[in-house]
Enzyme design. Structure first.
Site, PDB file in Angstrom:
ATOM      1  N   LYS A 196      -6.568  51.946 -20.521  1.00 14.50           N
ATOM      2  CA  LYS A 196      -6.992  50.796 -20.876  1.00 14.50           C
ATOM      3  C   LYS A 196      -7.708  49.991 -20.011  1.00 14.50           C
ATOM      4  CE  LYS A 196      -5.932  47.831 -24.587  1.00 14.50           C
ATOM      5  NZ  LYS A 196      -6.488  47.991 -25.560  1.00 14.50           N
ATOM      6  N   ASP A 228      -5.550  52.643 -27.422  1.00 16.95           N
ATOM      7  CA  ASP A 228      -5.176  52.216 -28.840  1.00 16.95           C
ATOM      8  C   ASP A 228      -6.285  53.176 -29.695  1.00 16.95           C
ATOM      9  OD1 ASP A 228      -7.238  50.915 -27.250  1.00 16.95           O
ATOM     10  OD2 ASP A 228      -7.118  49.136 -28.475  1.00 16.95           O
ATOM     11  N   ASP A 252       3.839  59.163 -22.503  1.00 19.41           N
ATOM     12  CA  ASP A 252       4.901  59.034 -23.290  1.00 19.41           C
ATOM     13  C   ASP A 252       4.973  59.121 -24.860  1.00 19.41           C
ATOM     14  OD1 ASP A 252       7.856  59.194 -23.724  1.00 19.41           O
ATOM     15  OD2 ASP A 252       8.143  57.284 -22.730  1.00 19.41           O
TER      16      ASP A 252
END
Ligand code: NAD
Length: 370
Positions: A196, A228, A252
């Protein structure tokens, strides 16, 4: 291969663990026979079974057996019987986390494989995955937001404040990046790094470091995605991915997304790798991605494939037995192609044959060829 026995600590655990483990051991013994190898399996208690027999989820004898072995083949732990215990005494927290910590298991590898014959088990539209897919998620397991300090909660000016800290050292990123690139070298030589970097300092360092390490693997094509966007692209076009490299929290979430897209948990293996021994091999713990499936335990119907494929990963990453790992993976694919199905991957197609745990194990065993 040397005459020395390959030492494996076998921790079958609870629920379906012992049932599926029996089949994985039978498969390994067949491979040993065909390839003139010798395994030494040290069976030890873990999880709820260890609580019942020895009063704690990870007895000293189990840890000692793991220390003496080249790898841990793990089943699954937990179940309703032990849910009333304090959290730290429960099978998962009391066994899995200490094992990860003790052996410094910093890299989690989860192959998310959807064979062409099993695309019906995926919730994704069939036309998007008609030829199946094979994505390997490589997740950093011991750093980032889950472990960074400070981590606390306090009252401040009449409000409550909770703080978690995301920390990565360059050396941690380098270490996991090497695992990702080395894995890519044995596959389609494409690696997607997920971060990110438009928002997080951590991710800027992540991206810079991955690009630096990439120079040591010029054959691997690298691209970067924001997390995202990665979450969307994996659903839209899973077959377009090869290796997905990411940090702890993003991994995760994305590895579970990939498990869902692949279909049944009963098919998915995982590897958690620790320090290298200097020869490109890792100490590791190899286990199905799913849990102890209490709803199926004791009925002989669980899918043993995740456990069997975990054994294949063990041969590849801890013992450098690539040919033998492929023998197992090919036999699994052949059993599926020949129509054998456990309940979790069955459809109403009359040409398929629904089988239990043991028969699926046998179908795979009989398709292993040297
Ligand atoms: P689960 O993964 O055990 O089961 C989820 C669903 O997947 C169930 O419907 C189950 O029947 C199915 N499933 C899982 N493995 C399967 C297989 N091999 N063949 C066919 N179907 C399979 O998750 P859960 O129900 O959330 O948890 C059950 C117990 O397992 C809990 O005690 C949990 O704490 C524990 N757990 C352990 C681990 C581990 O040992 N690493 C991981 C996850 C959950």
């Amino acid at each position: 291969m040397s005459d020395q026995a390959i030492k494996v600590a076998v921790l079958a655990g609870d629920g379906i663990g012992p049932e599926v483990m029996t089949e994985a051991i039978r498969v390994l013994e067949r491979v040993a026979e065909l390839r003139n190898l010798s395994f030494e399996f040290d069976h030890q208690l873990v999880g709820g079974a260890a609580i019942d027999a020895a009063g704690c989820p990870l007895p000293d004898a189990t840890v000692a057996a793991c220390e003496a072995a080249g790898a841990i083949l793990f089943g699954s732990v937990g179940g309703p019987k032990w849910e009333h215990l304090p959290p730290n005494d429960q099978p998962e927290r009391g066994a899995l986390l200490p094992l990860r910590k003790k052996f410094g298991l910093f890299a989690n590898l989860r192959p998310s494989i959807c064979l062409p014959a099993l695309t019906h088990a995926s919730p994704v539209r069939p036309d998007l995955i008609k030829d199946g897919f094979d994505v390997l998620c490589v997740r950093e397991l011991t750093g980032g937001l889950y472990f960074g300090q400070p981590k606390f909660r306090k009252e401040e000016e009449g409000d409550i404040l909770a703080v978690d800290t995301m920390v990565y050292r360059k050396s941690e990123i380098e270490r996991i990046a090497h695992v990702g690139f080395q894995a890519a070298m044995t596959r389609d030589k494409r690696l997607t790094s997920v971060d990110k970097a438009n928002v997080l300092e951590n991710s800027i360092l992540w991206r810079e470091t991955v690009n630096e390490i990439a120079k040591q693997y010029p054959e691997v094509t690298v691209n970067h995605l924001y997390v995202d966007n990665a979450a969307m692209q994996l659903i839209r076009d899973a077959p377009n991915f090869d290796v997905l490299l990411t940090e702890n929290l993003f991994g995760d979430i994305l590895s579970d997304e990939m498990a869902m897209i692949a279909g049944s948990l009963g098919m998915l293996a995982s590897a958690s790798l620790g320090q290298t021994s200097g020869n490109g091999l890792y100490f590791g713990m190899f286990e199905p991605s799913g849990g102890s499936a209490p709803d199926l335990a004791g009925q002989g119907v669980a899918n043993p494939i995740a456990q069997i494929l975990s054994a294949a990963l063990m041969l590849r990453f801890s013992f450098g037995l690539e040919t033998e790992a492929k023998m197992i993976e090919n036999a699994v694919a052949a059993a599926i192609a020949d129509g054998f199905r456990t309940g979790d991957i069955m459809t109403d197609d009359a040409s398929l044959r629904q089988v239990g745990t043991k028969e699926m194990g046998e179908a795979i065993l009989s398709r292993i060829s040297a």
